[in-house]
Design a protein around this motif. Structure first.
Motif: not given
Length: 475
Positions: A284-292
């Motif tokens: 799943i591709q997520k932006p850096p500010h939404l990554r865990s």
């Protein structure tokens, strides 16, 4: 002493000690004056106080009824109450005198300990001076000088938090004590708490507007506060620039991912084979500010004990590879030198000579399989003479993925075509300890081969046995 700074410091300390000494003398003089003006205490026995009302009243006899009629009970009770109050007042005055004497003795002991501490401060023995001042505080804890002097020792030993505590307790006793404010501001400055130090220096300037040391400290504190504000502003600017750079890099990367037609590249998900009890995991591709931001979970690794026989077998396999290759080359050279015979007779001789005996170990099985790997019919004859249920005892934990795939291929290509029973072989393979790992590394074509073999066996096996086989293979 040639150093003027040390001379000035010693003069200041001597002046402080002299002022404390004169202060104690003034207190003592005031106490002596009070004692002189107070009325002298009688040394002899106290004369019994005569009450005129009580003296005038004579004792009434028990048979004088007319006198008992004239007797006033309320007046007699009031006289008794007044007598008791006078007795209580006398006892209270004596107890107050005892307490005053105890306090004076404790105060004198505290002053003596303070003088000893001042001598140690002049000798720069800070730890011993702290002990003397703590004893003085234990004797008498109402003097603000004791706390301020101990705070000075804590400043010299770099124990700034304890110095702040002593200065605050000193100021609770005397709000106009300038040295306590100065020493607490010095401790605050050493800890980097410049706003608190600024408040204390302002209090010093209110009490002593011409204090040069306080003015110099105020300039230093203002400069430090300005430097801190400038540093905060620069940090905020750096954070903003970093965020903007990150956003720009993300925009550039997203543009690079796009094609010339401004269409985003679609993610290609590989066609992995589906297995029972296994989940397909997709990225799943997520932006850096939404990554865990949680740390990765550590995998539990179990130690597997390997028998000495297996280690010896592996060592034999490694050492005999060269011998196998040399033997193969020799056989090829000998076959070239031998005179060619008839095809039918030569094939029968090859079959009788090339089929090795039943292997006892995995190394032997690997060697024999490598010799006859090119001929599929010889592999069929070789595998046919091995009982299927003996495969786990021969292989144990050393099954190779290539050998596993070759055995499945021979079972499907030769055994099923010739009508041979393959149930024992599949049961034996299902009892291998590392079967799930072997199946995991199989391709989709190889997994479909396993499914065909299981479908072929499903007719000749009970439902429970077929379910167990499917679960063990994970298909």
């Amino acid at each position: 002493m040639n150093n003027p700074y040390l001379l000035k410091k010693q003069l200041q300390e001597n002046e402080e000690e002299l002022s404390n000494y004169l202060r104690d003398m003034n207190i003592w003089q005031e106490q002596m004056k009070r004692k002189e003006h107070s009325p002298p205490k009688p040394n002899g026995k106290k004369k019994p106080k005569t009450n005129p009302s009580k003296a005038s009243i004579s004792r009434i006899s028990s048979w004088d009824y007319s006198a008992w009629d004239k007797f006033n009970v309320d007046d007699a009770c009031n006289e008794l109450d007044t007598q008791n109050e006078l007795k209580k007042n006398d006892n209270y005055g004596s107890s107050v005198d005892c307490l005053n004497n105890k306090l004076q003795s404790k105060q004198s002991e505290g002053l003596y300990e303070k003088k000893l501490g001042n001598v140690l401060v002049q000798k720069q023995k800070w730890a011993e001076a702290i002990l003397r001042y703590t004893r003085a505080i234990e004797y008498y804890d109402k003097d603000p000088i004791f706390y301020a002097n101990r705070a000075l020792c804590y400043l010299k030993t770099n124990e700034f938090k304890l110095a702040i505590i002593d200065c605050t307790s000193s100021l609770e006793l005397d709000r106009s004590y300038v040295k306590a404010y100065q020493r607490r501001s010095a401790a605050y400055m050493a800890l980097g708490m410049y706003n608190e130090a600024k408040k204390d220096i302002k209090d010093v300037l209110k009490l002593e507007p011409n204090n040069k040391q306080a003015k110099a400290d105020m300039e230093v504190v203002y400069n430090k506060i300005k430097q801190g504000e400038i540093q905060k502003m620069s940090d905020i600017k750096c954070q903003k620039t970093n965020t903007t750079n990150n956003l720009q890099s993300q925009m550039i990367s997203s543009k690079m991912l796009c094609k010339e037609d401004d269409k985003p590249i679609q993610m290609v998900i590989p066609d992995w084979p589906q297995r029972v009890g296994c989940k397909q995991i997709t990225s799943i591709q997520k932006p850096p500010h939404l990554r865990s931001k949680k740390p990765f979970s550590t995998l539990k690794i179990k130690d597997v004990q390997v028998d000495q026989e297996e280690l010896n077998n592996i060592h034999l396999l490694q050492t005999t590879l060269k011998e196998v290759c040399e033997k193969k080359n020799k056989d090829q050279s000998i076959n070239k030198e031998i005179i060619p015979m008839k095809k039918n007779s030569a094939q029968t001789i090859k079959k009788q000579a090339a089929i090795p005996p039943v292997p006892l170990t995995y190394v032997q099985l690997k060697q024999d399989w490598a010799l006859i790997k090119d001929d599929q019919k010889l592999l069929f004859e070789y595998l046919k003479q091995i009982p299927g249920k003996r495969i786990p005892s021969i292989v144990r934990n050393s099954m190779d993925n290539d050998l596993f795939v070759d055995i499945l291929r021979i079972l499907l290509a030769e055994f099923v075509k010739n009508g041979c029973d393959i149930t024992d072989y599949l049961i034996g393979i299902s009892e291998l300890p590392r079967l799930q790992m072997l199946v995991m590394f199989c391709s989709s074509h190889e997994v479909s081969c396993i499914k065909e073999l299981l479908n072929h066996v499903s007719k000749s096996v009970s439902e429970n046995a077929f379910k167990n086989l499917k679960e063990s293979f994970g298909v």
